[in-house]
Design a protein around this motif. Structure first.
Motif, PDB file in Angstrom:
ATOM      1  N   THR A  14       1.026  -1.350  -0.070  1.00 43.13           N
ATOM      2  CA  THR A  14       0.016  -0.079  -0.090  1.00 43.13           C
ATOM      3  C   THR A  14       0.963   1.676   0.038  1.00 43.13           C
ATOM      4  OG1 THR A  14      -0.243  -0.120   2.063  1.00 43.13           O
ATOM      5  CG2 THR A  14      -2.209  -1.252   1.587  1.00 43.13           C
TER       6      THR A  14
ATOM      7  N   TYR B 185       2.385  11.851  -0.328  1.00 45.75           N
ATOM      8  CA  TYR B 185       1.810  10.755  -0.253  1.00 45.75           C
ATOM      9  C   TYR B 185       1.542   9.616  -1.602  1.00 45.75           C
ATOM     10  CZ  TYR B 185      -0.964  13.982   2.861  1.00 45.75           C
ATOM     11  OH  TYR B 185      -1.413  14.244   3.830  1.00 45.75           O
TER      12      TYR B 185
ATOM     13  N   ASN C   3      -2.104   6.696  -5.943  1.00 46.12           N
ATOM     14  CA  ASN C   3      -3.279   5.106  -6.087  1.00 46.12           C
ATOM     15  C   ASN C   3      -3.337   5.080  -7.553  1.00 46.12           C
ATOM     16  OD1 ASN C   3      -5.025   4.123  -4.905  1.00 46.12           O
ATOM     17  ND2 ASN C   3      -7.248   5.238  -5.273  1.00 46.12           N
TER      18      ASN C   3
ATOM     19  N   GLY D  81      -5.079  -0.665  -3.365  1.00 45.30           N
ATOM     20  CA  GLY D  81      -4.931  -1.070  -1.556  1.00 45.30           C
ATOM     21  C   GLY D  81      -5.908  -1.933  -1.119  1.00 45.30           C
TER      22      GLY D  81
END
Length: 153
Positions: free
Chosen positions: A35, A101, A104, A108
């Motif tokens: 992740t 961060y 994505n 996930g």
């Protein structure tokens, strides 16, 4: 897909270009990372990277991830604030243009809903991962009694 030698060379180049300091430790690929884009190991000063970001379709994310991990690395070696919450970290990361961060890429973790509860008054459904005590918990909308409708294994 980039191999470990190419990754090591890329990390060393980005370190010199963006930070003006050499990277003297090892950059590795860690297949257990799921992740996050990468991580900095405090004890050994090594950097580990998620192999999903080393594939051709995700390579455009890699420089930002490398800069993020190198920010931890250089600040820790200089004795400054290297954690995400520290001011030194935030300022240096912004200055070098690293990603704050992990991007994505649709990989996930998602927990499967195993239990489905339904209110006996208003029929509102509540999917849940864990089993709940129906004598203790009630419907949030109308206060009605909940009952287990479906249990998936």
């Amino acid at each position: 897909m980039i191999n470990e030698q190419e990754l090591q060379q890329l990390v060393e180049e980005i370190s010199l270009e963006s930070f003006g300091r050499p990277f003297r430790h090892q950059a590795r690929i860690n297949r257990r990372l799921k992740t996050t884009g990468g991580r900095y190991l405090l004890a050994s000063h090594q950097l580990e990277f998620n192999p999903l970001f080393l594939k051709e379709e995700n390579l455009h994310y890699l420089p930002g991830i490398i800069k993020h991990e190198l920010t931890h690395y250089h600040l820790h070696l200089l004795g400054l604030g290297y954690r995400h919450k520290d001011h030194d970290f935030k300022v240096l990361l912004k200055r070098v243009g690293g990603s704050r961060y992990a991007p994505n890429i649709g990989r996930g973790r998602r927990q499967q809903r195993k239990y489905l509860y339904q209110c006996q008054k208003c029929c509102l459904k509540y999917p849940r991962v864990r089993k709940i005590n129906t004598r203790r918990y009630f419907c949030g909308r109308c206060g009605g009694q909940l009952r287990l409708v479906e249990h998936l294994n």
